[in-house]
Design a protein around this motif. Structure first.
Motif: not given
Length: 704
Positions: A324-334, A552-558, A592-597
């Motif tokens: 993983h190359a992202t932050c588990p909480n914010s899902r930002q790229v490290l 945690s569920l919002a971490g997946d764009r799907e 949600i805003a970051r992943r298409g919502g």
């Protein structure tokens, strides 16, 4: 000045606190009388202990003679106080002797207190050291009594005779350790060796050792184990005995279950679990800020990643090493993989552990083995205790197998409740325990019980699953067991208590850390619906757990579309107004805003005012997430939302303040918000200028 054993410092930390310095001879006698009574009180503790272990844990006769001798000396001090309480001075030599005796009493009190505060096993393994320490102080006492000028003191002849008799008695003291104690220690070591060799302990042999240790029921066993944990963590025993105590504690857990059965849950034990398998106190709730959001466990070595989020070093290191190359909480790229120690938080955690009598060792390392391999609560200690303790592991395996077999044969709800409670506690302490419990077949047996109408049984069953799910291998076992997800969702939706629902949500959060399971859980027709309902109707703690699971569920764009359809945006905006839940709620909106919502967030009623409210009053993390959500919404929606944002009273000051005092990410987002607002103002001004220019009219001055 005499130099004797009294000059030696004791091994306890309390020895750094000297006794009060009396300003007069009368005060000196009062202090001596007070210390005499304090020392005498330990006789009652010894009598209580002797009821369960009359001859095997006395170790040395001095331990019982000191309180008795102090009680006799109290008669001397009482008579002297009556004679010298009017300000009359003691003979100079007598005053000096009594001041030295006061120091001896102080050290004896420390030693006896240390004895009563430590586990019986630690006392047994330190037998020679304890005996030498006590004997040294007893020798000092008799030395000062022998040079005490009795003839110059105004006391009765009976008291003089009492002191002379006491001298003769104390002079016969010896530092030798009682043979029964040495025999018990030898038998304990033989028991550990047999378990290490793979043998199942003999029931009658265990009964004998438990009886000689004074352990007659599951409660006394539990208390002894907790004390042993603290003793090893505090360094109360030598290194060579620490590993032995680790093994013995694991054997005591097994023996307690075999000999006394599963213990009855404590009053209130069905309350919300602390989520920390490292808590020394069974139901102590660990502050959320002290728990790692990856492992759900109490952080031992908190570190900060590039996004400013804090995790336990071992957990985030495993996350990064797994690709993983992202932050588990914010899902930002490290932007970089450097881990910076969070020393301030580490100090706060250490202080909290001390205040709650929980062993703490925050050594920096990158390995995390079971607490069964070493008694210290820190699973990342690099000391000698980190070596594999085969006896402890074998005992833990035996305990797990025994409890699972007992659960399979349980004939009543009450019996099942006690066994599940024990399994919950076992799975709470260490990765190896979690593996042993699952390997023994506990998961299929727990699933029917999580739907029980008995509130206590349901909470303990779902919490046991939660503790098991912390181990990654067990996540697979749970997700691939028929009916497991349906059972957890049933508790989430229809649990008997909010505590059960919260731990079901925490279990979903734990399972959803695996990417493929995150999608599978979101596709379940009741998961999102139940989490949203829990966030709307539950108490604050339930809202936090539901929002954490949704995040945690919002971490997946799907999953974004399912979350939006389920009403997550509306409920997140609703609970974002509550300070205790704002962090999780705003993080959900940003994710949600970051992943298409972003469209759903922008069009939600009251989105901008609610997010700006968090910018004003939220915590650092909540402000960071709110700023991220606002930037995404403004960039997508254009002038409508930007105009609403720019019209908010004092928004310029809010943005400026966040740029100066927020987290690194919050400052970046605030700067972006500032630029968006300035561009909008500039565009509005340009449009106004062009409108006036078209009709050749000088526009009025605009007030910024």
């Amino acid at each position: 000045m005499l130099t004797t054993h009294a000059a030696m410092a004791t091994s306890t930390s309390s020895s750094s606190f000297p006794p009060p310095d009396p300003s007069s001879d009368a005060d000196l006698l009062r202090l001596l009388l007070l210390f005499s009574h304090d020392l005498s009180a330990y006789a009652h503790q010894q009598q209580h202990a002797s009821a369960s272990s009359p001859s095997h844990l006395r170790v040395n006769p001095n331990f019982s003679s000191v309180p008795r001798n102090a009680r006799q000396l109290a008669l001397l001090f009482e008579e002297l106080l009556r004679e010298y309480d009017d300000g009359r001075l003691l003979p100079r030599s007598a005053s000096l002797c009594f001041r030295e005796i006061l120091l001896v009493f102080h050290r004896l009190k420390i030693l006896l207190h240390d004895r009563s505060a430590r586990s019986r096993v630690a006392f047994l393994f330190r037998a020679e050291r304890h005996a030498d320490e006590i004997h040294g102080q007893v020798v000092d006492l008799v030395t000062f009594l022998e040079i005490l000028p009795l003839g110059e003191l105004r006391i009765s002849e009976d008291v003089r005779d009492l002191v002379r008799l006491l001298r003769r008695q104390i002079r016969r003291s010896s530092p030798a350790v009682d043979p029964p104690s040495l025999a018990l220690r030898r038998d304990v070591l033989e028991l550990i060796a047999s378990v290490e060799g793979g043998a199942v302990p003999d029931r009658s042999g265990m009964q004998g050792i438990f009886r000689r240790l004074g352990l007659g029921d599951s409660r006394s066993c539990r208390m002894e184990i907790e004390r042993m944990e603290c003793d090893v963590a505090d360094g109360a025993v030598d290194e060579r005995w620490a590993v032995v105590m680790v093994a013995l504690a694991s054997i005591l857990r097994y023996g307690s279950c075999v000999l006394f059965g599963a213990s009855t849950p404590r009053s209130g034990s069905s309350s919300r679990d602390s989520k920390s398998p490292f808590s020394a106190t069974e139901d102590l709730v660990v502050p959320d800020d002290f728990r790692c959001s990856i492992s759900l466990e109490l952080m031992r070595d908190p570190v900060v990643v590039a996004t400013g989020q804090t995790y336990d070093r071992d957990s985030i290191a495993r996350w990064i090493s797994s690709g993983h190359a992202t932050c588990p909480n914010s899902r930002q790229v490290l932007t970089h993989l450097e881990l910076v120690p969070n020393l301030a938080l580490k100090n706060l955690i250490a202080r909290w552990c001390r205040d709650n009598n929980i062993p703490f060792d925050g050594s920096d390392t990158t390995s995390n083995n079971s607490t069964n391999n070493k008694m210290t609560v820190s699973a990342d200690n690099g000391s000698a205790h980190a070596e594999t303790n085969k006896a402890a592991l074998e005992a833990a395996r035996l305990t797990a197998s025994f409890l699972v077999d007992e659960l399979a044969a349980a004939s009543s709800t009450d019996a099942a409740h006690r066994i599940v409670h024990e399994l919950r506690l076992l799975a709470k302490h260490g990765s190896d325990n979690r593996a042993f419990v699952a390997e023994a077949g506990a998961i299929p047996l727990l699933l029917p019980l999580i739907e029980s109408a008995d509130a206590g049984l349901q909470v303990n069953a779902v919490t046991a699953l939660l503790n098991l799910s912390i181990l990654e291998a067990n996540k697979r076992r749970i997700m691939h067991t028929d009916g497991a997800v349906d059972g957890i969702v049933h508790v989430l939706a229809d649990g008997v208590s909010w505590q059960a629902k919260e731990n079901a949500a925490a279990t979903l959060l734990s399972l959803s850390t695996i990417h493929s399971y995150r999608r599978r859980l979101a596709r379940h027709h009741r998961v999102v619906e139940s989490l949203v309902q829990m966030a709307r109707d539950g108490p604050t703690s339930s809202k936090k757990e539901s929002m954490a699971a949704v995040l945690s569920l919002a971490g997946d764009r799907e999953n974004t579309a399912r979350l939006i359809e389920g009403g997550v945006v509306a409920v997140a905006l609703e609970v974002a107004a509550e300070p205790e839940v704002a962090e999780e709620a705003t993080a959900v909106l940003a994710a949600i805003a970051r992943r298409g919502g972003v469209e759903a967030v922008a069009e939600a009623n009251g989105a901008v005012p609610r997010l700006v409210g968090v910018l004003r009053r939220g915590s650092d993390w909540a402000k960071e997430s709110a700023a991220a959500a606002l930037v995404a919404v403004c960039r997508w929606s254009g002038a409508t939302v930007v105009a609403e944002l720019a019209a908010m009273p004092g928004i310029e000051w809010v943005i400026w303040e966040l740029m100066g005092a927020g987290t690194e990410r919050a400052r970046r987002k605030a700067a972006s918000l500032g630029r968006i607002c300035r561009r909008w103002v500039a565009a509005v001004e340009a449009e106004r200028m062009s409108r006036y220019s078209a009709i050749n009219v000088t526009p009025p001055t605009t007030v910024a």
